[in-house]
Design a protein around this motif. Structure first.
Motif, PDB file in Angstrom:
ATOM      1  N   ARG A  54       0.823  -1.208   0.000  1.00 57.96           N
ATOM      2  CA  ARG A  54       0.000   0.000   0.000  1.00 57.96           C
ATOM      3  C   ARG A  54       0.855   1.255   0.000  1.00 57.96           C
ATOM      4  O   ARG A  54       0.451   2.296  -0.522  1.00 57.96           O
ATOM      5  N   ILE A  57       2.059   1.759  -3.740  1.00 59.61           N
ATOM      6  CA  ILE A  57       1.106   2.321  -4.699  1.00 59.61           C
ATOM      7  C   ILE A  57       0.654   3.714  -4.280  1.00 59.61           C
ATOM      8  O   ILE A  57       0.157   4.503  -5.093  1.00 59.61           O
ATOM      9  N   LEU A  59      -1.424   4.268  -1.461  1.00 58.21           N
ATOM     10  CA  LEU A  59      -2.635   4.258  -0.636  1.00 58.21           C
ATOM     11  C   LEU A  59      -2.308   4.699   0.782  1.00 58.21           C
ATOM     12  O   LEU A  59      -3.159   5.195   1.501  1.00 58.21           O
ATOM     13  N   MET A  60      -1.056   4.474   1.194  1.00 56.33           N
ATOM     14  CA  MET A  60      -0.592   4.954   2.493  1.00 56.33           C
ATOM     15  C   MET A  60       0.700   5.718   2.266  1.00 56.33           C
ATOM     16  O   MET A  60       1.350   5.567   1.236  1.00 56.33           O
ATOM     17  N   HIS A  61       1.061   6.518   3.260  1.00 52.97           N
ATOM     18  CA  HIS A  61       2.277   7.299   3.134  1.00 52.97           C
ATOM     19  C   HIS A  61       3.254   6.903   4.222  1.00 52.97           C
ATOM     20  O   HIS A  61       2.851   6.645   5.344  1.00 52.97           O
ATOM     21  N   PRO A  62       4.552   6.881   3.872  1.00 52.32           N
ATOM     22  CA  PRO A  62       5.537   6.469   4.867  1.00 52.32           C
ATOM     23  C   PRO A  62       5.579   7.461   6.040  1.00 52.32           C
ATOM     24  O   PRO A  62       5.401   8.659   5.835  1.00 52.32           O
ATOM     25  N   GLY A  76       1.596  10.879  -3.159  1.00 51.75           N
ATOM     26  CA  GLY A  76       0.249  10.584  -3.644  1.00 51.75           C
ATOM     27  C   GLY A  76       0.193   9.279  -4.402  1.00 51.75           C
ATOM     28  O   GLY A  76       1.130   8.477  -4.390  1.00 51.75           O
ATOM     29  N   MET A  77      -0.910   9.102  -5.110  1.00 50.44           N
ATOM     30  CA  MET A  77      -1.164   7.829  -5.764  1.00 50.44           C
ATOM     31  C   MET A  77      -0.288   7.685  -7.010  1.00 50.44           C
ATOM     32  O   MET A  77      -0.137   8.623  -7.777  1.00 50.44           O
ATOM     33  N   SER A  82      -0.922  -0.729 -10.501  1.00 53.11           N
ATOM     34  CA  SER A  82      -2.267  -1.131 -10.130  1.00 53.11           C
ATOM     35  C   SER A  82      -2.168  -2.342  -9.232  1.00 53.11           C
ATOM     36  O   SER A  82      -1.103  -2.938  -9.098  1.00 53.11           O
ATOM     37  N   MET A  83      -3.287  -2.675  -8.608  1.00 51.01           N
ATOM     38  CA  MET A  83      -3.219  -3.636  -7.516  1.00 51.01           C
ATOM     39  C   MET A  83      -4.315  -4.689  -7.619  1.00 51.01           C
ATOM     40  O   MET A  83      -5.435  -4.387  -8.015  1.00 51.01           O
TER      41      MET A  83
ATOM     42  N   ARG B 335      -9.734  11.165   0.021  1.00 53.97           N
ATOM     43  CA  ARG B 335      -8.590  10.280   0.085  1.00 53.97           C
ATOM     44  C   ARG B 335      -8.946   9.051   0.878  1.00 53.97           C
ATOM     45  O   ARG B 335      -9.781   9.114   1.755  1.00 53.97           O
ATOM     46  N   PRO B 336      -8.275   7.954   0.634  1.00 53.98           N
ATOM     47  CA  PRO B 336      -8.547   6.794   1.470  1.00 53.98           C
ATOM     48  C   PRO B 336      -8.045   7.054   2.888  1.00 53.98           C
ATOM     49  O   PRO B 336      -7.054   7.730   3.090  1.00 53.98           O
ATOM     50  N   GLU B 338      -6.248   6.141   6.201  1.00 51.76           N
ATOM     51  CA  GLU B 338      -5.292   5.201   6.762  1.00 51.76           C
ATOM     52  C   GLU B 338      -5.828   4.782   8.110  1.00 51.76           C
ATOM     53  O   GLU B 338      -6.644   5.470   8.701  1.00 51.76           O
TER      54      GLU B 338
END
Lengths: 252, 593
Positions: A54, A57, A59-62, A76-77, A82-83, B335-336, B338
């Protein structure tokens, strides 16, 4: 196969704030994926494998560290990724066609062009005749074909898969694994780099060029093994079994 | 197990803060209104039978406008509540409070705001009436959007996000369809509630200000004033026909259609959450398929250009643009989410606490100023009024149980009869009991000389019995057949079976019914303890009539504020101390899994 790094993680950590306090799920992860590589991530449950996908791709950020895609810092995305999801992630109110079309909607405005692409991928993954069916009418294997077609239809250069075969029965997953290898080795396809999460060691050895082994929480890379076996690989080969033992010893 | 669950206490704390803030707002608004708006009374004309279709049409249009507004409200606030942490903390308790505030309490706000800003012309009065109907429809719909969006599986959310869909595409593909099943169940409920209060909302009065709008509600009221019983009966008949039509040709087909939007695995769960409309009979709907299918097709043809307009033009403008604006504030909408947001959370909650602190200080300052003045006279009547009103609801509940339990005894093992009963009960429940008020007053009180106390009790029972009935019926339908067979095999008499199996099995459902009736009862109480026919006011002692008295006759903000505060606090208090523990204990003991 070129030696360009398509995606790279540098010192990436991910922490979650849970009711019991802050939990570090991934701790200082660094690795590169080269173009054309098939990488699998294995590790005990809770090692943060899915979180890692995630992060890749977007969907989450470090929480700290950076991710570079083709040398560019990623925010960002990432729309060249793709997943494919473990439980398919199909929308129950959309037909097979519409589900596959979903990812194309933000990319292609012309709906007839979209339909054409969808049809191409419907036949690529063997879904002919099911175009108008709804997910609830399909078996698990067929659902995952839809998931795969949806991910491929946007023609990504990097395909991420989160335990794509683990909710399928044994025979179905054998079939789908072979088809996945065909897609990966097919030079007509744009996508030739794949990163897959699995908890099945044999599956990892059968499919990938490289296995990255993660430790239990906090997830750290404890092994990075190159699989040097000709394809198709057979589970009863001596070398195959040796690889299984190596990965096992890293996990234990 | 603690007597009161922790979460209940947490929720109640936030709720109390809200209640206090809301009351401040009501008082402010009433203060503004007292400042100057003064309106002439509309002439009370005589009504005749030919006025009926027009009246029903106008009322229907009012309901439609309010429903559309409720839908918008539900999506905006349901989504914010579901997709932001702040929203969940603050919007949910707010909705909870708003849900238990009687419609009458919104009268002053409606008058001073809508009628005030429009200088008392017709449009302003219409807006006020629509707003009042809205306050009876919107809250549960917002809850249903919230619950639906929260129930979307994480992977579906991620799948949609991973393809980079725009906010409007995400709304159309994900949030809207996911909300449809619950939203339709709740729409049925909201329309029932709307019809129920419509009758009260078309005659708006606060203190010296009084407004009549042409519509079925005022038609019935005027017919009663003219003491024309047959006209009242015609009115009720006409209204019933409209409600029946909507039920059979709009809602039943929509409920069947909404099946396809259910998530794969949660199809049974959904039905449990929808309150009193637990098992709308699908058989009736499928039997009417030959009628509803073509109707749906026609509707689809009409809707497709509208859909195009909405989807390709209006939504991108109305949704993407504000979503982009709100992006900074409510990042999570576009946004999704978390699992947890580490850094930004602290900053944001600091802002939240600062704002809340500011509001509380502001309110304390203002409450101090307020308390300095003399307290209104009605305060003295509050304790005894609470007693009477509570007693009345308790009696109405008892009456409901007295006729519903024997009914369950005779029907629990006869599915066909139970099915028919459900259908009849649904139609009965969707007819607004308030429409019967003029009839009961005319025939029961005036002609037969029954007391107003009795009339109030009848009206109240009419208003709340359905909550108990639906829950009892659906509860008895869920008893597993192997348990029935097992009990049978011991050769128990039918009464013993009822006592040993059926009654314990439906206890949680009965308590759920009682809780819902308790909440809804207060709202019905306000309408039924105080009725004005012609210039004559008929009332009984109770909190509801005290509130109506303060609104209609005194128009005094301070009294209204105090009474509502006491009423809502009492509702929550009894909920927390009686119903919640009772429910949890019974669920643990009698749950059939």
């Amino acid at each position: 196969m070129s030696n360009e790094a398509i995606i790279e993680m540098k010192n990436v950590s991910k922490r979650f704030l849970l009711p019991q306090g802050e939990v570090t799920v991934l701790d200082k992860i660094s690795f590169q994926a080269k173009e054309g590589e098939f990488i699998t991530l294995v590790g005990p449950s809770g090692a943060g494998k899915s979180t890692l996908l995630r992060l890749l791709i977007g969907l989450m950020h470090p929480s700290s560290g950076e991710i570079y895609y083709q040398g560019k810092l990623q925010r960002g995305m990432n729309d060249e990724c793709s997943m494919v999801f473990q439980n398919f992630g199909l929308l129950p109110w959309l037909s097979v066609m519409q589900n596959i079309e979903l990812g194309l909607e933000p990319r292609i405005k012309d709906s007839s062009e979209r339909k054409e692409i969808v049809n191409r991928y419907v036949s690529k993954v063997g879904l002919e005749g099911y175009e108008e069916a709804y997910p609830r009418e399909l078996s698990g294997g067929m659902k995952q074909r839809v998931g795969l077609a949806r991910a491929l239809a946007v023609e990504p250069s990097l395909l991420l898969m989160d335990e794509p075969f683990s909710s399928l029965d044994v025979l179905t997953s054998i079939n789908l694994r072979n088809e996945l290898l065909d897609i990966w080795s097919d030079r007509d396809n744009v996508v030739n780099t794949m990163i897959m999460v699995t908890h099945n060691i044999e599956e990892a050895i059968e499919l990938s060029d490289r296995i990255i082994v993660l430790s239990n929480r906090p997830g750290q890379i404890v092994g990075d093994i190159k699989i040097d076996l000709p394809r198709p690989r057979r589970k009863r080969d001596k070398q195959f079994i040796e690889y299984v033992d190596r990965v096992f010893s890293l996990l234990a | 197990m603690a007597l009161i669950p922790r979460t209940t206490i947490e929720k109640t704390k936030t709720s109390v803060i809200y209640l206090v803030l809301f009351m401040g707002l009501v008082y402010l608004v009433v203060g503004v209104y007292k400042g100057g708006v003064h309106l002439a009374e509309l002439k009370a004309e005589t009504v005749f039978l030919p006025d009926l279709p027009g009246a029903i049409l106008l009322s229907f249009l009012r309901m439609l406008a309010s429903y559309v507004a409720s839908l918008l409200f539900a999506f905006i606030f349901g989504l914010i509540a579901a997709r932001t942490r702040m929203g969940e903390r603050f919007i949910l308790p707010l909705l909870d409070i708003l849900q238990s505030i009687p419609v009458v309490a919104f009268f002053p706000a409606a008058i001073s705001f809508f009628i005030g800003i429009s200088n008392g012309n017709r449009i302003g009065v219409e807006m006020a009436a629509i707003f009042l109907i809205f306050t009876s429809q919107a809250w549960n719909m917002a809850f249903s959007v919230y619950e639906s969006v929260r129930a979307i599986p994480a992977e579906n959310e991620e799948a949609v996000a991973s393809f980079g869909l725009s906010p409007s595409q995400r709304f159309l593909r994900l949030y809207l369809p996911a909300s449809i099943p619950r939203l339709i169940y709740n729409s049925v409920l909201s329309w029932s509630k709307g019809w129920f209060f419509l009758v009260a909302c078309e005659i708006i009065a606060v203190g010296p200000v009084k407004y009549n709008l042409p519509g079925i509600g005022s038609f019935l009221a005027k017919a009663a004033e003219q003491e024309n019983t047959s006209l009242v009966i015609w009115g009720i008949f006409g209204l019933s026909m409209v409600i029946l039509f909507l039920d059979l040709f709009i809602w039943k087909p929509l409920i069947v259609w909404s099946e396809r939007f259910k998530q794969d695995s949660t199809s049974n769960q959904d039905e449990e959450d929808v309150g009193i409309f637990l098992n709308l009979p699908k058989t009736l709907a499928s039997r009417l398929k030959f009628l509803s299918e073509p109707l749906l097709k026609i509707i689809t043809i009409f809707i497709s250009p509208i859909r195009w307009l909405l989807r390709d033009i209006a939504l991108p403008i109305l949704w993407d643009f504000p979503a982009a604006l709100a992006y900074g504030l409510f990042r999570e909408i576009s946004r999704p989410v978390e699992p947890m947001i580490v850094r930004t959370q602290k900053i944001r909650s600091a802002i939240g606490y600062f704002a809340l602190g500011f509001l509380i200080i502001f309110f304390c300052f203002y409450a101090w100023n307020w308390l300095k003045g003399p307290l209104p006279m009605v305060i003295r009547d509050i304790p005894i009024s609470i007693f009477y009103s509570t007693l009345r609801i308790a009696v109405a509940l008892t009456i409901s149980f007295l006729w519903i339990l024997p009914l369950v005894y005779f029907t629990w093992n006869r599915p066909r009869i139970r099915m028919m009963l459900t259908t009849v009960a649904q139609l009965g429940a969707s007819l607004p009991a308030t429409a019967l008020f003029p009839l009961i007053i005319l025939v029961g009180v005036k002609k037969m000389g029954g007391g107003m106390d009795l009339a109030t009790l009848v009206l109240l029972t009419f208003g709340i019995q359905w909550y108990v009935l639906f829950n009892a019926i659906s509860g008895s339908a869920l008893i597993p057949s192997d348990l029935i067979d097992a009990t049978r095999s011991f050769g128990l008499s039918s009464f013993a079976t009822f006592r040993k199996l059926v009654f314990p099995a439906i206890r949680p459902a009965l308590i759920t019914g009682a809780i819902t009736a308790w909440g809804g009862g207060w709202n019905a109480l306000v309408v039924s303890e105080y009725i004005s026919v012609k210039d004559q006011v008929m009332k009984v002692k109770g909190l509801g009539s005290l509130l109506s008295h303060s609104v209609y006759e005194l128009g005094d903000g301070k009294s209204i504020t105090i009474i509502i505060l006491v009423m809502v606090a009492w509702i929550l208090f009894v909920n927390m101390l009686l119903w919640q523990p009772l429910y949890h204990r019974n669920l643990e003991k009698y749950k059939l899994s």
